[in-house]
Design an enzyme around this catalytic site. Structure first.
Site, PDB file in Angstrom:
ATOM      1  N   ARG A 102       0.871  -1.187   0.000  1.00 49.35           N
ATOM      2  CA  ARG A 102       0.000   0.000   0.000  1.00 49.35           C
ATOM      3  C   ARG A 102       0.898   1.224   0.000  1.00 49.35           C
ATOM      4  O   ARG A 102       1.671   1.439   0.933  1.00 49.35           O
ATOM      5  CB  ARG A 102      -0.923   0.008   1.221  1.00 49.35           C
ATOM      6  CG  ARG A 102      -1.591   1.355   1.392  1.00 49.35           C
ATOM      7  CD  ARG A 102      -2.702   1.368   2.399  1.00 49.35           C
ATOM      8  NE  ARG A 102      -3.877   0.701   1.882  1.00 49.35           N
ATOM      9  CZ  ARG A 102      -5.105   0.894   2.352  1.00 49.35           C
ATOM     10  NH1 ARG A 102      -5.322   1.718   3.360  1.00 49.35           N
ATOM     11  NH2 ARG A 102      -6.131   0.252   1.840  1.00 49.35           N
ATOM     12  N   CYS A 265     -16.318   1.923   0.424  1.00 45.30           N
ATOM     13  CA  CYS A 265     -15.125   1.129   0.747  1.00 45.30           C
ATOM     14  C   CYS A 265     -14.714   1.296   2.205  1.00 45.30           C
ATOM     15  O   CYS A 265     -14.041   0.416   2.749  1.00 45.30           O
ATOM     16  CB  CYS A 265     -13.976   1.504  -0.183  1.00 45.30           C
ATOM     17  SG  CYS A 265     -13.482   3.237  -0.073  1.00 45.30           S
ATOM     18  N   ARG A 293     -13.755  -8.239   1.688  1.00 42.94           N
ATOM     19  CA  ARG A 293     -12.318  -8.003   1.448  1.00 42.94           C
ATOM     20  C   ARG A 293     -11.531  -9.258   1.807  1.00 42.94           C
ATOM     21  O   ARG A 293     -10.637  -9.683   1.093  1.00 42.94           O
ATOM     22  CB  ARG A 293     -11.808  -6.820   2.294  1.00 42.94           C
ATOM     23  CG  ARG A 293     -12.330  -5.456   1.906  1.00 42.94           C
ATOM     24  CD  ARG A 293     -11.775  -4.985   0.580  1.00 42.94           C
ATOM     25  NE  ARG A 293     -10.319  -4.964   0.556  1.00 42.94           N
ATOM     26  CZ  ARG A 293      -9.558  -3.958   0.996  1.00 42.94           C
ATOM     27  NH1 ARG A 293     -10.113  -2.861   1.469  1.00 42.94           N
ATOM     28  NH2 ARG A 293      -8.226  -4.027   0.922  1.00 42.94           N
TER      29      ARG A 293
HETATM   30  N1  NVA Z   1      -9.771   6.938  -1.760  1.00 39.18           N
HETATM   31  C1  NVA Z   1      -9.455   6.513  -0.410  1.00 39.18           C
HETATM   32  C2  NVA Z   1      -9.742   5.061  -0.248  1.00 39.18           C
HETATM   33  C3  NVA Z   1      -9.494   4.537   1.129  1.00 39.18           C
HETATM   34  C4  NVA Z   1      -9.726   3.069   1.250  1.00 39.18           C
HETATM   35  C5  NVA Z   1      -7.999   6.821  -0.136  1.00 39.18           C
HETATM   36  O1  NVA Z   1      -7.159   6.605  -1.020  1.00 39.18           O
HETATM   37  O2  NVA Z   1      -7.688   7.285   0.980  1.00 39.18           O
HETATM   38  N1   CP Z   2     -11.219   0.208   2.344  1.00 38.25           N
HETATM   39  C1   CP Z   2      -9.949   0.114   2.771  1.00 38.25           C
HETATM   40  O1   CP Z   2      -9.015  -0.149   2.012  1.00 38.25           O
HETATM   41  O2   CP Z   2      -9.817   0.317   4.108  1.00 38.25           O
HETATM   42  P1   CP Z   2      -8.463   0.537   4.897  1.00 38.25           P
HETATM   43  O3   CP Z   2      -7.896   1.859   4.440  1.00 38.25           O
HETATM   44  O4   CP Z   2      -8.878   0.557   6.334  1.00 38.25           O
HETATM   45  O5   CP Z   2      -7.532  -0.572   4.588  1.00 38.25           O
END
Ligand code: NVA
Ligand code: CP
Length: 306
Positions: A102, A265, A293
């Protein structure tokens, strides 16, 4: 399929294959049937951004599959002190069976995949959130198709209201790939890129881009939204002003089809992108989506790591 870096890495068959495995794994969990198919395997989980769902669902998912999820935060890795993606990928490939990343730049996950020898899963970048969208589509399938309400994704319309960012991108590609009609409404200045508009134009009659929320939501079976300011975006006040009419609320629901479901989400900012009222009315589906998920990602790991 060697990696999951973005939804465009998946064919329609790949996605259905993932659903089939995910549904099987979900029923194993519900019936307490052990399934250690990734016994002795280790997934590295590199987090340069925060997470609740992604972190816990990957770690628990690996545990349920008989393997181990290893949490690696940017603060603990030499990556956070400037070690290159190239050297990190080469090194971690000697220890791990797969890696979930991530981070901000899509290029970083692409580079890791190019230089490493292990499967790479995108756990969210600024460009894409494929694990989320697999769970979202699985949830649509459960509520709209598995229940017998509709025959296939081709009969359904998904509408995304919000920022032309990672979630919009992955929903457009994923939704159109499985056959859905997809409409997107973003405010001016926060629109999806030309790359996404071009992708949509390859599905004539199936894709709509609009600035008007009601036009996009018209007759939708599935309404989806996301936060107005994502991780890494700190122009919060400008965004609050630009997005104030880009919200799923009771008024917008009138444009959608009766019985439409709402997805988010998460994390949600209630009374910004979604009214508290609509969130509460649809929270069973939203939390099922969060649960999915786990199942969808386990299916991805089984596909990539066995
Ligand atoms: N668009 C949001 C999604 C979080 C799961 C972000 O990138 O913070
Ligand atoms: N929706 C999602 O990706 O949640 P987190 O940011 O908590 O992982």
């Amino acid at each position: 399929m060697k990696h999951l870096l973005k939804m465009a890495d998946l064919t329609k068959d790949d996605i259905f294959d993932i659903f089939e495995t995910a549904e099987k794994l979900k029923s194993y969990n519900k019936n307490k049937i052990e399934h250690p198919v990734l016994k002795n395997k280790t997934l590295g989980m590199i987090f340069i951004k925060s997470s609740t769902r992604t972190r816990v669902s990957f770690e628990v998912g690996m545990h349920q599959l008989g393997g181990k999820g290893l949490f690696l935060s940017a603060n603990d890795l030499q990556l956070g002190r400037g070690e290159s993606i190239y050297d990190t990928a080469k090194t971690l490939s000697r220890y791990l069976d797969g890696v979930m990343i991530r981070t901000y730049a899509q290029k970083d996950v692409e580079d890791f995949a190019e230089h490493g020898d292990i499967p790479v899963i995108n756990g969210l970048t600024d460009y894409a959130h494929p694990c989320q969208v697999l769970a979202d589509l699985m949830t649509v399938k459960e509520y709209k198709i598995n229940t017998g309400k509709y025959k296939s994704f081709d009969d359904l319309k998904l509408c995304f209201i919000g920022d032309g960012f990672n979630m919009a991108n992955s929903l457009i590609v994923g939704g159109l790939t499985v056959g859905m009609n997809v409409a997107v409404a973003n405010p001016k200045g926060y629109e999806i890129t030309n790359e996404m508009k071009d992708f949509g134009s390859k599905f004539p009659g199936k894709f709509l881009f609009a600035n008007d929320v009601k036009e996009a939501a018209k007759d939708a079976d599935v309404l989806v939204t996301d936060v107005w300011y994502s991780m890494g975006q700190d122009d919060i006040e400008e965004r609050k002003a630009a997005f104030k009419d880009y919200r799923i609320d009771a008024e917008l629901m009138k444009s959608a089809k009766g019985g439409a479901i709402v997805l988010h989400c998460l994390p949600a900012h209630k009374d910004e992108e979604i009214s508290s009222e609509i969130f509460s009315l649809h929270e069973n589906v939203i939390f099922e989506e969060a649960e999915n998920r786990l199942h969808a990602q386990k299916a991805v790991m089984v596909k990539l790591m066995t």
